[in-house]
Design a protein around this motif. Structure first.
Motif, mmCIF file in Angstrom:
data_model
loop_
_atom_site.group_PDB
_atom_site.id
_atom_site.type_symbol
_atom_site.label_atom_id
_atom_site.label_comp_id
_atom_site.label_asym_id
_atom_site.label_seq_id
_atom_site.Cartn_x
_atom_site.Cartn_y
_atom_site.Cartn_z
ATOM 1 N N THR A 80 -22.918 43.969 -20.700
ATOM 2 C CA THR A 80 -22.657 44.690 -19.252
ATOM 3 C C THR A 80 -23.671 44.387 -18.518
ATOM 4 O OG1 THR A 80 -23.245 46.253 -20.683
ATOM 5 C CG2 THR A 80 -21.706 46.508 -20.918
ATOM 6 N N TYR A 85 -19.928 40.385 -24.287
ATOM 7 C CA TYR A 85 -19.539 41.220 -23.021
ATOM 8 C C TYR A 85 -21.162 41.251 -23.006
ATOM 9 C CZ TYR A 85 -18.443 43.958 -19.713
ATOM 10 O OH TYR A 85 -18.828 44.314 -18.387
ATOM 11 N N LEU A 94 -11.034 45.336 -21.141
ATOM 12 C CA LEU A 94 -11.618 46.610 -21.563
ATOM 13 C C LEU A 94 -10.674 47.207 -20.304
ATOM 14 C CD1 LEU A 94 -15.897 46.664 -21.470
ATOM 15 C CD2 LEU A 94 -14.204 47.112 -22.816
ATOM 16 N N SER A 108 -25.976 48.450 -22.122
ATOM 17 C CA SER A 108 -25.872 49.269 -23.220
ATOM 18 C C SER A 108 -25.981 49.217 -24.119
ATOM 19 C CB SER A 108 -24.453 49.174 -22.724
ATOM 20 O OG SER A 108 -24.173 47.674 -23.010
ATOM 21 N N ARG A 135 -9.386 53.238 -25.600
ATOM 22 C CA ARG A 135 -9.822 52.152 -25.731
ATOM 23 C C ARG A 135 -10.104 51.528 -24.569
ATOM 24 N NH1 ARG A 135 -7.409 49.484 -30.341
ATOM 25 N NH2 ARG A 135 -9.419 48.858 -30.849
ATOM 26 N N LEU A 182 -20.564 45.159 -36.820
ATOM 27 C CA LEU A 182 -19.707 45.879 -35.804
ATOM 28 C C LEU A 182 -18.336 44.790 -36.077
ATOM 29 C CD1 LEU A 182 -20.076 47.580 -33.294
ATOM 30 C CD2 LEU A 182 -19.086 48.505 -35.995
ATOM 31 N N TYR A 183 -19.417 42.996 -36.789
ATOM 32 C CA TYR A 183 -18.345 41.990 -36.136
ATOM 33 C C TYR A 183 -18.064 41.639 -37.629
ATOM 34 C CZ TYR A 183 -18.641 41.764 -31.590
ATOM 35 O OH TYR A 183 -18.535 41.983 -29.858
ATOM 36 N N LYS A 231 -11.915 40.219 -28.539
ATOM 37 C CA LYS A 231 -13.027 40.990 -28.555
ATOM 38 C C LYS A 231 -13.689 40.446 -29.704
ATOM 39 C CE LYS A 231 -11.918 45.667 -26.594
ATOM 40 N NZ LYS A 231 -11.568 46.405 -27.219
ATOM 41 N N GLU A 248 -18.886 51.646 -22.876
ATOM 42 C CA GLU A 248 -18.801 50.223 -22.764
ATOM 43 C C GLU A 248 -18.899 48.511 -23.736
ATOM 44 O OE1 GLU A 248 -20.210 48.833 -18.575
ATOM 45 O OE2 GLU A 248 -18.916 47.300 -18.768
ATOM 46 N N ASN A 249 -20.148 49.110 -24.369
ATOM 47 C CA ASN A 249 -20.461 47.857 -24.593
ATOM 48 C C ASN A 249 -19.731 47.793 -26.236
ATOM 49 O OD1 ASN A 249 -21.805 45.538 -26.516
ATOM 50 N ND2 ASN A 249 -23.667 46.468 -25.896
ATOM 51 N N LEU A 250 -20.067 49.635 -26.605
ATOM 52 C CA LEU A 250 -19.111 49.321 -27.829
ATOM 53 C C LEU A 250 -17.297 49.103 -27.491
ATOM 54 C CD1 LEU A 250 -19.913 51.161 -30.230
ATOM 55 C CD2 LEU A 250 -19.223 52.948 -29.382
ATOM 56 N N LEU A 251 -17.121 49.156 -26.455
ATOM 57 C CA LEU A 251 -16.005 49.500 -26.572
ATOM 58 C C LEU A 251 -15.261 47.764 -26.668
ATOM 59 C CD1 LEU A 251 -14.065 51.790 -23.925
ATOM 60 C CD2 LEU A 251 -14.061 51.936 -26.414
ATOM 61 N N ALA A 252 -16.440 46.991 -26.267
ATOM 62 C CA ALA A 252 -15.876 45.542 -25.639
ATOM 63 C C ALA A 252 -16.428 44.917 -27.158
ATOM 64 C CB ALA A 252 -17.659 44.842 -24.942
ATOM 65 N N MET A 253 -16.542 45.588 -28.364
ATOM 66 C CA MET A 253 -16.693 45.228 -29.397
ATOM 67 C C MET A 253 -15.755 45.294 -30.510
ATOM 68 S SD MET A 253 -21.332 45.426 -30.585
ATOM 69 C CE MET A 253 -21.014 46.621 -30.409
ATOM 70 N N PRO A 254 -15.125 44.797 -31.689
ATOM 71 C CA PRO A 254 -14.145 44.548 -32.689
ATOM 72 C C PRO A 254 -14.494 45.942 -33.169
ATOM 73 C CG PRO A 254 -15.632 43.090 -33.133
ATOM 74 C CD PRO A 254 -15.951 43.584 -31.944
ATOM 75 N N ILE A 255 -13.923 47.486 -32.876
ATOM 76 C CA ILE A 255 -13.500 48.158 -33.637
ATOM 77 C C ILE A 255 -12.381 49.337 -32.689
ATOM 78 C CG2 ILE A 255 -15.970 49.848 -32.389
ATOM 79 C CD1 ILE A 255 -17.560 50.775 -34.652
ATOM 80 N N TYR A 266 -28.138 50.538 -27.715
ATOM 81 C CA TYR A 266 -28.805 51.845 -27.898
ATOM 82 C C TYR A 266 -30.268 52.024 -27.191
ATOM 83 C CZ TYR A 266 -24.347 52.516 -29.591
ATOM 84 O OH TYR A 266 -22.711 52.878 -29.694
#
Lengths: 389, 313
Positions: free
Chosen positions: B90, B88, B60, B94, A386, B111-112, B83, A227-234, B96
């Motif tokens: 959760t 966000y 999402l 969430s 996604r 990532l950003y 995004k 969920e966190n991964l999908l919320a990020m821009p990747i 690691y």
């Protein structure tokens, strides 16, 4: 429960229920059955695995294979030569798929694995037979897989002889008019170890690589990090490459380890180019990782991912030519086998190590591996969800 | 950012959002507007559609129908752009668990595309007060620290909007207080915060609140506005025999809600006349002390919820 029941000492002592063991076991069993019924993939495995095994073992596997692809090099066009070839083909062991003009072509076909046998009728053969010179008929066999070549080789002399008698080509059976000179190339001692060790490289890599990536996406889902991964821009491609690439290194180490042991401990030769072997092994590793990753995007949880990997692994072992000669399988099974990366890698690794084949010889198998990799990656990227919908 | 300048003071604007899962409507025709730089509280019982709404806002989940913008970007088409500017957090931790605090923050920063991810992570660790724990695995942190880390991770890329889904669930009061101070600090810097919660005291710390139950937005505005909108009359009763009284009053005409609050009992109803009529004999009965009280936010919500439940049964 009313207030009065709750008073101290009012609760009747709990008697252990009769047949408690059976009841609890039954409760557990009923629960398991319900879960089993809901888990479609496990359910499918219960049926699919035994049926698949039975069909594969029963139909596809033939350890005395027939109709082996054979090339013919006719140095002279004679009636005797033709009837000998006819006789060879009549044995059903050989199937002439290529007629070549030069020794070089003949060798290349063997090196690329397109044929397992080559028959050469030398120039002046018929005349030499008439003169009683007992000329040699050359039969070259790719003995990298001793099982595939072995039965045809051992039957060769006898069968040709009887066939010739039947065709009344030549007279005296006790004194054949020519000899058959068979040459088991690449693995003259017919050592099955030489065949199996390179094959193991592919098999072990298939299993480990598949499982590494098959678990990767489902693990994120199960641990809640998706969920966190999908919320990020990747993007899906970035996720895929990021998950595959580390294991390419892992696979490379594994491959080096197995190959090193094979060469040092089991005396498997490395006749071809090591850089080419490394490059094509990396391609094979990446293809398997991509397929594992694809499974990961298709299934719901880690258990299903393991099951899917097993479902892929089983035919890989049975239909790739690892356990049983590829040429001995019926056509439909060969087509299935062509869809498995292991099939192509086995040809590559055996050819490079035992035959010293070049990239030119192995172009088809290398391209097939690349195509399988791209197909898997395309499916994975399109199937990667996604959103959480 | 050209889109965003169209409505510079609005961070979130959605209309008619609807979402169903397996034929069950989880969010129904939801419209809301959140001003930039404000803290917007999102309240409602479990399963009311809060999380689903937040997920639709950040791309999402795709709404079945309805439309809207988040930071000026279309929530259906521009999920990627949203995004990049939304943090966000959760409901369930969430990040690691098998990565250390520093590794998690560096991962997010990379990532950003935050320049110099290492330095950004180090700075955030100091800001979070996690110095000395940076090499600890995230999974080994206590609930309060996990929550701080998660907040740090989603503010690290400098987002314009924070979506926090029940960020303080299971966190002790001190950590909760610190957390809210932090959120107010962020909002003061111009960040927009949408936060879902169960806690009434947290609702009262929001600039605006919305109450959602059974997928429907039932009330919104400032806390005072929401209380005023409810038009609820409340009596606060103290004295003996409150338990029996509560039992007796429940379900009587005009009595919408009876709720014990410590040593007092709150009796509320929308229909003032009916409530007065029902209560008159009890008030004159003596033994207890009756007093007009302002309904609390909780009274209002519970009443709203019980009202909606009737519609859904």
């Amino acid at each position: 429960m009313s207030a009065t029941d709750r008073g101290a000492g009012r609760i009747p002592p709990v008697k252990p229920p009769r047949f408690g063991f059976l009841r609890r076991t039954y409760a557990m069993l009923a629960k398991e059955l319900i879960q089993l019924r809901r888990d479609r993939l496990t359910f499918a495995m219960i049926v699919v695995i035994p049926v698949m095994q039975l069909l594969l073992f029963g139909y596809a596997i033939n350890t005395t294979p027939r109709h082996l692809p054979t090339a013919v090099l006719l140095q002279e066009d004679s009636d005797l030569g033709r009837s000998i070839l006819k006789a060879l083909e009549n044995t059903a062991y050989f199937k002439f798929v290529h007629e070549v003009q030069s020794v070089e072509e003949f060798d290349n076909l063997l090196l690329s694995g397109k044929v397992l046998f080559g028959v050469e009728i030398p120039r002046g053969f018929e005349r030499a037979v008439r003169r009683g010179e007992k000329p040699a008929l050359l039969v070259a066999a790719d003995a990298t897989d001793p099982v595939a070549a072995g039965s045809a080789m051992s039957a060769l002399g006898q069968i040709v002889q009887t066939a010739l008698e039947h065709d009344r080509v030549a007279g005296d059976p006790g004194n054949p008019p020519f000899e058959i000179r068979a040459h088991a190339r690449y693995n003259p001692a017919a050592s099955s170890r030489l065949n199996i060790v390179p094959g193991l490289v592919g098999t072990i890599l298939t299993m480990t690589m598949l499982i590494f990536t098959a678990l990767s996406v489902t693990r994120e889902i199960e641990r809640g990090t998706m969920e966190n991964l999908l919320a990020m821009p990747i993007t899906p491609v970035e996720v895929m490459l990021g998950k595959i690439l580390p294991y390419v290194g892992v696979g490379f180490i594994q491959a080096s380890l197995i190959l090193g042991i094979g060469v040092l401990l089991f005396g498997v030769p490395l006749r071809g180019s090591l850089p080419m072997l490394a490059a094509l092994s990396t391609l094979f590793i990446t293809t398997n990782l991509a397929i594992g990753y694809t499974f990961s995007t298709l299934v719901q949880n880690q258990l299903q991912a393991m099951q899917a990997s097993m479902m892929f692994f089983l035919p890989s072992i049975l239909l790739s030519g690892f356990m049983f000669p590829f040429a001995g399988m019926p056509i439909w099974a060969q087509y299935l086998g062509e869809c498995l990366p292991l099939t192509h890698y086995l040809r590559i690794v055996r050819a490079i190590m035992l035959k010293g084949s070049t990239l030119e010889n192995l172009r088809y198998d290398a391209l097939a591996l690349a195509a399988l990799m791209l197909i898997a990656m395309t499916i994975a990227v399109t199937r990667f969800r996604r959103t959480l919908d | 950012m050209t889109d965003a300048s169209a409505a510079p003071d609005i961070a979130i604007e959605v209309k008619g959002l609807t979402k169903s899962f397996n034929g069950r409507e989880v969010v129904h025709d939801l419209s809301m507007q959140v001003k930039r730089g404000s803290i917007y509280g999102f309240l409602g019982p479990n399963g009311s559609g809060k999380t689903t709404t937040i997920r639709m806002l950040c791309g999402l989940l795709t709404p079945d129908s309805g439309e809207g913008t988040c930071l000026g970007y279309d929530i259906r088409r521009d999920a990627d752009k949203i995004k990049r500017q939304v943090g966000y957090m959760t409901q369930r931790f969430s990040l690691y668990q098998d990565l250390s605090v520093r590794e998690n923050l560096e991962f997010v920063a990379r990532l950003y595309g935050v320049p110099n991810a290492r330095a950004a992570a180090r700075e955030m660790i100091e800001r979070l007060g996690l110095s000395g724990r940076e090499e600890q695995l995230a999974g080994e942190l206590s609930g309060g620290w996990k929550q701080r880390l998660a907040l740090g991770a989603c503010t690290l890329p400098n987002p314009q909007l924070l979506l926090l889904d029940e960020p303080t669930a299971g966190v002790d009061p001190k950590a909760r207080r610190d957390f809210w101070n932090e959120i107010h600090g962020l909002a003061a810097d111009g960040l927009t915060v949408l936060v879902s919660t169960h806690y009434m005291d947290e609702a009262e710390r929001c600039h605006e609140i919305a109450y959602i139950a059974y997928g429907t937005l039932l009330a919104h505005g400032t806390v005072d506005e929401v209380i005023a909108q409810s038009a609820l009359a409340t009596w606060v009763v103290t004295g003996d025999g409150l338990g029996a009284l509560a039992h007796e009053l429940a379900g009587k005409p005009g009595v919408d809600m009876v709720a014990p609050f410590g040593t007092s009992l709150h009796v509320s109803g929308r229909d003032h006349a009916a409530l007065e009529a029902t209560l008159a004999p009890y008030r004159s009965g003596g033994g207890q002390h009756w007093q007009h009280g302002a309904p609390s936010l909780e009274d209002v919500f519970i009443e709203l919820m019980s009202r909606t439940k009737d519609n859904f049964q």
